[in-house]
Design a protein around this motif. Structure first.
Motif, short mmCIF file in Angstrom:
data_model
loop_
_atom_site.label_atom_id
_atom_site.label_comp_id
_atom_site.label_asym_id
_atom_site.label_seq_id
_atom_site.Cartn_x
_atom_site.Cartn_y
_atom_site.Cartn_z
N THR A 156 43.77 78.00 32.64
CA THR A 156 43.52 77.47 31.31
C THR A 156 44.81 77.16 30.56
O THR A 156 44.75 76.59 29.47
N ARG A 157 45.96 77.52 31.09
CA ARG A 157 47.20 77.30 30.36
C ARG A 157 47.49 75.81 30.26
O ARG A 157 47.70 75.14 31.26
N GLY A 158 47.48 75.26 29.04
CA GLY A 158 47.76 73.85 28.84
C GLY A 158 46.65 72.95 29.34
O GLY A 158 46.87 71.75 29.52
N LEU A 159 45.45 73.48 29.54
CA LEU A 159 44.33 72.71 30.06
C LEU A 159 43.27 72.53 28.99
O LEU A 159 42.84 73.48 28.35
N GLN A 160 42.84 71.28 28.81
CA GLN A 160 41.78 70.96 27.87
C GLN A 160 40.64 70.31 28.65
O GLN A 160 40.84 69.27 29.29
N CYS A 161 39.46 70.91 28.63
CA CYS A 161 38.32 70.40 29.39
C CYS A 161 37.44 69.54 28.48
O CYS A 161 36.98 70.01 27.43
N GLU A 162 37.23 68.31 28.87
CA GLU A 162 36.31 67.40 28.19
C GLU A 162 35.19 67.08 29.19
O GLU A 162 35.08 65.97 29.70
N THR A 163 34.38 68.09 29.47
CA THR A 163 33.41 67.96 30.55
C THR A 163 32.35 66.91 30.27
O THR A 163 31.84 66.27 31.20
N ALA A 164 32.01 66.68 29.00
CA ALA A 164 31.02 65.65 28.68
C ALA A 164 31.53 64.27 29.05
O ALA A 164 30.75 63.38 29.41
N GLN A 165 32.85 64.09 28.99
CA GLN A 165 33.45 62.80 29.35
C GLN A 165 33.86 62.74 30.82
O GLN A 165 34.23 61.69 31.31
N GLY A 166 33.83 63.90 31.48
CA GLY A 166 34.19 63.92 32.90
C GLY A 166 35.67 63.98 33.16
O GLY A 166 36.12 63.59 34.24
N ILE A 167 36.46 64.48 32.18
CA ILE A 167 37.90 64.55 32.37
C ILE A 167 38.45 65.89 31.90
O ILE A 167 37.80 66.63 31.14
N ALA A 168 39.64 66.17 32.37
CA ALA A 168 40.45 67.28 31.87
C ALA A 168 41.81 66.72 31.47
O ALA A 168 42.28 65.75 32.06
N VAL A 169 42.41 67.31 30.46
CA VAL A 169 43.76 66.93 30.02
C VAL A 169 44.66 68.12 30.29
O VAL A 169 44.39 69.23 29.82
N LEU A 170 45.71 67.88 31.05
CA LEU A 170 46.60 68.96 31.47
C LEU A 170 48.03 68.65 31.04
O LEU A 170 48.51 67.54 31.26
N LYS A 171 48.70 69.62 30.44
CA LYS A 171 50.11 69.45 30.11
C LYS A 171 50.92 69.49 31.40
O LYS A 171 50.86 70.46 32.15
N ASP A 172 51.67 68.43 31.66
CA ASP A 172 52.52 68.41 32.84
C ASP A 172 53.67 69.40 32.64
O ASP A 172 54.12 69.64 31.51
N ARG A 173 54.15 69.95 33.74
CA ARG A 173 55.21 70.96 33.64
C ARG A 173 56.57 70.35 33.34
O ARG A 173 57.51 71.08 33.03
N CYS A 174 56.70 69.04 33.42
CA CYS A 174 57.99 68.37 33.18
C CYS A 174 57.92 67.55 31.91
O CYS A 174 57.18 66.56 31.83
N GLY A 175 58.68 67.92 30.90
CA GLY A 175 58.79 67.12 29.69
C GLY A 175 57.76 67.46 28.64
O GLY A 175 56.58 67.66 28.95
N PRO A 176 58.18 67.51 27.37
CA PRO A 176 57.26 67.92 26.29
C PRO A 176 56.18 66.90 25.98
O PRO A 176 55.14 67.26 25.42
N THR A 177 56.38 65.63 26.32
CA THR A 177 55.42 64.58 25.96
C THR A 177 54.61 64.08 27.15
O THR A 177 53.89 63.09 27.03
N HIS A 178 54.72 64.75 28.28
CA HIS A 178 54.08 64.30 29.52
C HIS A 178 52.77 65.05 29.73
O HIS A 178 52.75 66.26 29.90
N PHE A 179 51.66 64.29 29.74
CA PHE A 179 50.33 64.86 29.94
C PHE A 179 49.63 64.12 31.07
O PHE A 179 50.00 62.99 31.42
#
Length: 263
Positions: free
Chosen positions: A71-94
């Motif tokens: 769950t660290r840096g993970l946002q689940c949008e299951t109704a839309q069928g996607i997850a948003v994850l913070k990439d480990r490289c760079g503050p603005t990279h998702f």
């Protein structure tokens, strides 16, 4: 005589060890090439499946490894069928990742009207990148979305990169004459990209790129790499390229985004 035999045996042993070392290095190199051609790393998929699906679908790793925090840096949008994850490289990279198993740009489901429109959904998530900036957020033309080809990616689960666009890429795009001529090409980062203009993201960029490149099979689509950039108004630029390993082009549209050091 015994001394001579001992020396001969020692020399033969050194030569055998040297030959074995070269064979080992060669095998490692070939394994690396094979992994680049057919990536098997499912780390991102395991994070999404554990964090959003309850770990129902992800296969166990072939080699035991520390389990990533689901769950660290993970946002689940299951109704839309996607997850948003913070990439480990760079503050603005998702990353935007399907919660269903999709290998990458070649997945046949991406051509179905029933499939979530991942680029449109990723565009809606771009605020995550701008919110990570300490300065004033750029306008939407400064954000880019990118997906790499099979030969330019490290993960075997589809993921769209969201990050700031390289300034020189934005300048080159906005300098293009409008309306775009048919089959407009632009050299960026040493590679030639086809540039098309989209009025909206209502139609999947995956399907449009496949049509433009005549990529009818999964193998042909696997060579495609795509990027989507706002045009500064209400439309978008769709950039696409095709991997050509003979020309040292891995199909890596992520190169159009601002690079980040990765510790």
């Amino acid at each position: 005589m015994a001394v001579g035999v001992s020396r001969a045996l020692a020399t033969a042993a050194r030569r055998a060890a040297l030959a074995l070392g070269w064979l080992l290095l060669l095998s490692i190199g070939l394994a690396g090439c094979a992994r680049d051609a057919e990536p098997s790393d499912l780390a991102i998929w395991r994070i999404v499946d554990q964090g959003c699906n309850g770990g129902q679908h992800a296969p166990a790793p072939a080699v035991p490894e520390p389990a990533p925090h689901p769950t660290r840096g993970l946002q689940c949008e299951t109704a839309q069928g996607i997850a948003v994850l913070k990439d480990r490289c760079g503050p603005t990279h998702f990353l935007v990742i399907p919660t269903a198993r999709r290998s990458g740009v070649e997945s046949p489901e991406l051509l179905s009207a029933e499939e979530p429109n991942y680029f449109a959904l990723a565009w809606e998530q771009r605020a995550a990148s701008t919110a990570a900036l300490s300065s004033a957020a750029p306008d939407k033309a400064d954000i880019g979305l990118a997906i790499n080809s099979r030969y330019g990616r490290s993960q075997a689960q589809l993921h769209i990169h969201i990050d700031l666009l390289r300034p020189q890429v934005r300048s080159a795009l906005l300098a293009l004459a409008q309306p775009l001529a048919a089959d407009t090409r632009l050299e960026l980062m040493g590679h030639w990209y086809r540039v098309d203009h989209l009025d909206s993201l209502a139609q999947s960029p995956f399907a449009q790129a496949a049509r433009e490149w005549g990529a009818q099979t999964a193998e042909e689509r696997a060579r495609l790499t795509l990027a989507v950039v706002g045009d500064g108004g209400h439309g978008f630029f769709l950039l696409s390229d095709r991997a050509d390993l003979t020309a040292r082009d891995r199909g890596h549209a992520e190169e159009l985004l601002v690079p980040h050091p990765c510790g």
